[in-house]
Enzyme design. Structure first.
Site, short mmCIF file in Angstrom:
data_model
loop_
_atom_site.label_atom_id
_atom_site.label_comp_id
_atom_site.label_asym_id
_atom_site.label_seq_id
_atom_site.Cartn_x
_atom_site.Cartn_y
_atom_site.Cartn_z
N TYR A 57 0.86 -1.18 0.00
CA TYR A 57 0.00 0.00 0.00
C TYR A 57 0.90 1.23 0.00
O TYR A 57 1.94 1.25 -0.64
CB TYR A 57 -0.97 -0.07 1.19
N LYS A 112 -19.86 -20.35 -11.55
CA LYS A 112 -19.13 -20.08 -12.79
C LYS A 112 -17.72 -19.58 -12.47
O LYS A 112 -16.74 -19.99 -13.11
CB LYS A 112 -19.89 -19.03 -13.59
N ASP A 180 -23.50 -18.81 -22.76
CA ASP A 180 -24.69 -19.59 -23.10
C ASP A 180 -24.79 -19.82 -24.60
O ASP A 180 -25.32 -20.83 -25.05
CB ASP A 180 -25.95 -18.89 -22.60
N ALA A 215 -30.79 -18.35 -27.28
CA ALA A 215 -29.38 -17.99 -27.38
C ALA A 215 -28.52 -19.15 -27.86
O ALA A 215 -27.72 -19.01 -28.81
CB ALA A 215 -28.88 -17.48 -26.03
N ASN A 305 -31.49 -29.96 -19.47
CA ASN A 305 -31.29 -30.44 -18.10
C ASN A 305 -32.47 -30.05 -17.23
O ASN A 305 -32.98 -28.94 -17.37
CB ASN A 305 -30.01 -29.83 -17.51
#
Length: 408
Positions: A57, A112, A180, A215, A305
């Protein structure tokens, strides 16, 4: 900073016999695993004494800040930017749950993020936005972008996801990737390449039918055609997307112009007659009679799914290769095979974007991992195959350099 799996935390207000914070339900290991979240932040440098503090820092950090101000490219060398991805969602298309909102989407976004870390060595930060307005999402991500080396869009409903991705790609000079769409497409192509190889055919010999024009369905159709597929018809709830339909959205009108070269109209079931490939990304159920009408030696990739559009037991009666989205059957079409390595490769060379060539390279590398082990129940490797991420990373990095989007 890094993501790491956190052990479930004890809580004095929670009955130890339950996993979800109540006393009237049986223990649920899913709730137990998620208690306290699945991620944590850890330092990569020590702060043990005043000397460490002065370097990590103030005052030491000021030297680094000044250097970056003079030469902005140094941000990649002296911060985490070059190795971290923002996982961005608005919570409108989460798994099969639909529009559940930003807070409810966080467990998926955390998941994710830890997959990025475990399978690609890439740090990732979940960002759930309290807006569904495309303009607001784009502006928010653009303003956050200086902190990140890439953006992974996640679980944003169609058709907004197409516009949001396109606009962000136009405005940012870092990779923007809607998993996706493109992650699913990459893994599907890899599995299809190997299935075709197993049967002695080329992609150009195949006619496919895709159930689902959202999509994933749109992206898969475009990507497979780019890779050389013979033909593909895409079906939504109202039937096959074709030029003679007057109820198509702008996205589907564009799709109608490049797909369905055979000029098929009518139902999904009618389109399957004589088809070589079924790809399911929509849910629902395909009648056994329609599967039986497919060409001999067909491939069935039923990826919904938790319930595939065609149950594997039914599919195996008629198909030479069967794949699903589930981990308890062979040939799992799982995005985790693609996105960690794709981003790792792109970040490694500081790519300005992810091109079609980079995605095709990822699919080819993924298919090549199977090698001589190719078999009807093994056309795609396991997510836990340690060869996957390095192979995809190297292929994507090489493709980025070949296509001129690499900056190192």
């Amino acid at each position: 900073m890094a993501a790491e799996i956190v052990n479930p935390r004890s809580d004095s207000t929670t009955d130890s016999s339950t996993g979800n914070g109540t006393t009237d339900e049986p223990f649920d290991p899913a709730f137990a695993l998620h208690r306290g979240g699945k991620m944590a932040v850890r330092a990569t440098v020590p702060v043990r004494d005043k000397d460490d503090l002065s370097l990590a820092y103030t005052p030491g950090v000021a030297k680094v800040c000044s250097a970056i101000a003079e030469n902005p490219e140094l941000v990649h060398d002296y911060t985490w930017k070059s190795q971290v991805v923002a996982v961005v969602t608005d919570g409108t298309a989460v798994l099969g749950l639909g529009d559940i909102g930003p807070e409810a989407s966080l467990p998926v976004m955390e998941g994710k993020a830890i997959l990025f870390k475990q399978f690609g060595g890439v740090d990732a930060v979940p960002i759930a936005l309290a807006t569904t307005d495309a303009d607001e999402i784009v502006e928010t991500v653009v303003r956050l972008a200086p902190s990140f080396g890439g953006v992974n869009l996640e679980d944003i409903s169609a058709p907004r996801c197409f516009e949001i991705e396109r606009r962000l790609q136009e405005r940012l000079d870092i990779p923007v990737f809607h998993d996706d769409q493109h992650g699913t497409a990459v893994v599907t192509l890899a599995a299809l390449r190997n299935a075709a190889k197993l049967s002695g055919r080329e992609l150009g010999d195949l006619r496919a039918v895709i159930s689902g024009a959202g999509a994933a369905g749109v992206a898969i159709a475009k990507f497979l055609l780019e890779a050389g597929l013979g033909d593909v018809a895409v079906a939504d709830r109202k039937g096959v997307v074709s030029r003679d339909r007057e109820d198509l959205t702008a996205v589907k009108r564009e799709l109608a112009e490049i797909t369905n070269r055979a000029g098929i109209s009518g139902t999904l079931e009618s389109a399957l007659a004589g088809a070589d490939v079924f790809i399911g990304v929509s849910g629902g159920t395909v009648p056994e009679a329609a599967v039986a009408s497919m060409a001999p030696g067909a491939f069935v990739f039923a990826m919904a799914n938790p319930n595939p559009e065609v149950h594997p037991d039914i599919a195996h009666k008629y198909a030479s290769v069967v794949a699903t989205g589930r981990s308890d059957y062979p040939n799992q079409i799982n995005n985790v095979l693609a996105f960690p390595g794709i981003f790792a490769g792109a970040l490694q060379v500081r790519a300005s974007r992810i091109t079609e060539g980079m995605k095709i390279a990822a699919a080819n590398a993924l298919a090549d991992v199977v090698g001589d082990e190719l078999a009807p129940d093994y056309v795609i490797p396991s997510p836990f195959d340690e060869r996957v991420a390095p192979a995809v990373t190297a292929a994507v990095a090489a493709a980025a350099r070949a296509e001129g989007v690499a900056r190192r």
